[in-house]
Design a protein around this motif. Sequence first.
Motif, mmCIF file in Angstrom:
data_model
loop_
_atom_site.group_PDB
_atom_site.id
_atom_site.type_symbol
_atom_site.label_atom_id
_atom_site.label_comp_id
_atom_site.label_asym_id
_atom_site.label_seq_id
_atom_site.Cartn_x
_atom_site.Cartn_y
_atom_site.Cartn_z
ATOM 1 N N GLY A 49 18.517 89.760 -36.590
ATOM 2 C CA GLY A 49 17.998 90.935 -37.268
ATOM 3 C C GLY A 49 16.697 90.717 -38.009
ATOM 4 N N ALA A 50 16.623 91.301 -39.207
ATOM 5 C CA ALA A 50 15.406 91.225 -40.020
ATOM 6 C C ALA A 50 15.086 89.779 -40.399
ATOM 7 N N ASP A 51 16.108 88.970 -40.668
ATOM 8 C CA ASP A 51 15.859 87.566 -41.008
ATOM 9 C C ASP A 51 15.054 86.881 -39.908
ATOM 10 N N ARG A 52 15.478 87.086 -38.687
ATOM 11 C CA ARG A 52 14.788 86.435 -37.568
ATOM 12 C C ARG A 52 13.364 86.967 -37.409
ATOM 13 N N ALA A 53 13.200 88.269 -37.528
ATOM 14 C CA ALA A 53 11.870 88.870 -37.382
ATOM 15 C C ALA A 53 10.911 88.333 -38.451
ATOM 16 N N VAL A 54 11.374 88.246 -39.685
ATOM 17 C CA VAL A 54 10.523 87.743 -40.765
ATOM 18 C C VAL A 54 10.219 86.262 -40.554
ATOM 19 N N ALA A 55 11.233 85.477 -40.208
ATOM 20 C CA ALA A 55 11.032 84.038 -40.001
ATOM 21 C C ALA A 55 10.075 83.775 -38.838
ATOM 22 N N GLU A 56 10.219 84.526 -37.761
ATOM 23 C CA GLU A 56 9.309 84.356 -36.621
ATOM 24 C C GLU A 56 7.872 84.692 -37.021
ATOM 25 N N ARG A 57 7.710 85.779 -37.763
ATOM 26 C CA ARG A 57 6.359 86.176 -38.168
ATOM 27 C C ARG A 57 5.770 85.160 -39.133
#
Length: 143
Positions: A49-57
Motif C-alpha cells: 500500500g502507501a508504505d510501499r509507494a512512499v518507500a519506493e519514491r
Amino acid sequence: MSDGGFSEQERAAMRQRAEELRSATGVKGAAKRAREYDACLAAIDALGGADRAVAERLHVIVSEEAPQLAPKTWYGFPSYAREDKVVVFFQPASKFGTRYGTVGFSEDAALDDGEMWPTSFAVLEVTAAADQRLRDLVRRAAG
C-alpha cells in the motif's frame, strides 16, 4: 506495550537489528554494500500500500539527490547511510500499526536550523509538493 516493557513490534524490530548486525559480520567492501543494498530493496518489496509507494519514491529520491548515501536496513527499515551512519530512513506505518509512515533523519543529518528543527515527517503519499520537499530535505541532510 505489554506490562511496561517492549511491545511485540518493538521486540521484532530489535531482532531485525540484531540480524542485520550478524549478517554484516565478516563482510566488507563491495560485498557488504551489495548485501545492504539488496536488504534495503527487500525491505521495500515487503511493504504494501502507501508504505510501499512512499518507500519506493524515497529510494528514487535518495538515489537521485544523494547518491553518496548507501542503501541498507536499520531495524528493518529502508535507510540510507554515510560511512555506516544512518542519515535518512523510512519507518512504515505497518511496522508499529500507526496511522502514517514517517521519513526520519538521524543526528548525522545536516538539517540543523538554529536551536530547534524537525527530524521526522509524516508522509501519507508522495504528491509533487511532498516529492520536492523530500528532495530538498534529503539533499540538505546528506550534506
